[in-house]
Design a protein around this motif. Structure first.
Motif, PDB file in Angstrom:
ATOM      1  N   LYS A 218       0.832  -1.199   0.000  1.00 36.73           N
ATOM      2  CA  LYS A 218       0.000   0.000   0.000  1.00 36.73           C
ATOM      3  C   LYS A 218       0.868   1.250   0.000  1.00 36.73           C
ATOM      4  O   LYS A 218       1.840   1.352   0.761  1.00 36.73           O
ATOM      5  CB  LYS A 218      -0.915  -0.023   1.232  1.00 36.73           C
ATOM      6  N   GLY A 219       0.541   2.172  -0.880  1.00 40.60           N
ATOM      7  CA  GLY A 219       1.290   3.412  -0.974  1.00 40.60           C
ATOM      8  C   GLY A 219       2.480   3.328  -1.920  1.00 40.60           C
ATOM      9  O   GLY A 219       3.086   4.353  -2.248  1.00 40.60           O
ATOM     10  N   ARG A 220       2.819   2.133  -2.352  1.00 37.11           N
ATOM     11  CA  ARG A 220       3.961   1.960  -3.258  1.00 37.11           C
ATOM     12  C   ARG A 220       3.544   1.406  -4.617  1.00 37.11           C
ATOM     13  O   ARG A 220       4.153   1.721  -5.632  1.00 37.11           O
ATOM     14  CB  ARG A 220       4.985   1.011  -2.627  1.00 37.11           C
TER      15      ARG A 220
ATOM     16  N   MET B 248       4.947  -0.326  -9.826  1.00 38.33           N
ATOM     17  CA  MET B 248       5.594  -0.625  -8.553  1.00 38.33           C
ATOM     18  C   MET B 248       6.710   0.368  -8.310  1.00 38.33           C
ATOM     19  O   MET B 248       7.676   0.424  -9.096  1.00 38.33           O
ATOM     20  CB  MET B 248       6.143  -2.059  -8.570  1.00 38.33           C
ATOM     21  N   ASN B 249       6.585   1.148  -7.277  1.00 40.59           N
ATOM     22  CA  ASN B 249       7.587   2.141  -6.910  1.00 40.59           C
ATOM     23  C   ASN B 249       8.195   1.784  -5.555  1.00 40.59           C
ATOM     24  O   ASN B 249       7.643   0.985  -4.797  1.00 40.59           O
ATOM     25  CB  ASN B 249       6.946   3.529  -6.844  1.00 40.59           C
ATOM     26  N   SER B 250       9.309   2.409  -5.265  1.00 40.20           N
ATOM     27  CA  SER B 250       9.995   2.193  -3.977  1.00 40.20           C
ATOM     28  C   SER B 250      10.135   0.707  -3.673  1.00 40.20           C
ATOM     29  O   SER B 250       9.813   0.236  -2.572  1.00 40.20           O
ATOM     30  CB  SER B 250       9.216   2.886  -2.851  1.00 40.20           C
ATOM     31  N   LEU B 251      10.611  -0.012  -4.645  1.00 38.60           N
ATOM     32  CA  LEU B 251      10.705  -1.465  -4.498  1.00 38.60           C
ATOM     33  C   LEU B 251      11.692  -1.848  -3.403  1.00 38.60           C
ATOM     34  O   LEU B 251      12.703  -1.166  -3.175  1.00 38.60           O
ATOM     35  CB  LEU B 251      11.100  -2.100  -5.825  1.00 38.60           C
ATOM     36  N   ARG B 252      11.364  -2.955  -2.761  1.00 41.86           N
ATOM     37  CA  ARG B 252      12.170  -3.478  -1.660  1.00 41.86           C
ATOM     38  C   ARG B 252      12.597  -4.913  -1.984  1.00 41.86           C
ATOM     39  O   ARG B 252      11.916  -5.594  -2.760  1.00 41.86           O
ATOM     40  CB  ARG B 252      11.343  -3.483  -0.375  1.00 41.86           C
ATOM     41  N   PRO B 253      13.676  -5.366  -1.380  1.00 42.78           N
ATOM     42  CA  PRO B 253      14.088  -6.757  -1.629  1.00 42.78           C
ATOM     43  C   PRO B 253      12.977  -7.773  -1.349  1.00 42.78           C
ATOM     44  O   PRO B 253      12.869  -8.788  -2.049  1.00 42.78           O
ATOM     45  CB  PRO B 253      15.271  -6.944  -0.673  1.00 42.78           C
TER      46      PRO B 253
END
Length: 116
Positions: free
Chosen positions: A64-66, A82-87
């Motif tokens: 949510k939010g990303r 998809m933004n601000s992707l994380r591992p």
């Protein structure tokens, strides 16, 4: 038989962005809810976002939010920005219709890999 073709995945650094696409072989106008799922290695497939024909969206708390889901009925295509992707977003991403899983086979998915 309805076919789903996902694309747009790849390798990206943490904080980066990707846009996934899902092309459906038949009209999706009549399908009320379409969704994006993902399956990380060794884990169960999970639903991450849905989009109803009326424009209502839902998101898993983890994205949510990303992430932003959208659909273009004229192109029989659904998207996932998809933004601000994380591992921890690393997974194979799939699209499908949550209410029609018994009737629509899964596509091949698209691999998203986020490096730290």
């Amino acid at each position: 038989q309805v076919q789903l073709v996902e694309s747009g995945g790849g390798l990206v650094q943490a904080g980066g962005s990707l846009r996934l696409s899902c092309v459906v072989s038949e009209s999706i106008f009549s399908i009320n809810t379409m969704g994006w799922y993902r399956q990380a290695a060794g884990k169960q497939r999970e639903l991450v976002a849905t989009y109803t024909r009326g424009g209502t969206t839902t998101y898993a708390d983890s994205v949510k939010g990303r992430f932003t889901i959208s659909r273009d009925n004229t192109k029989n295509t659904m998207y996932l920005q998809m933004n601000s992707l994380r591992p921890e977003d690393t997974a194979v991403y799939y699209c499908n219709a949550p209410a029609l899983l018994k009737y629509i086979s899964w596509g091949q998915g698209t691999q998203v890999t986020v490096s730290s």
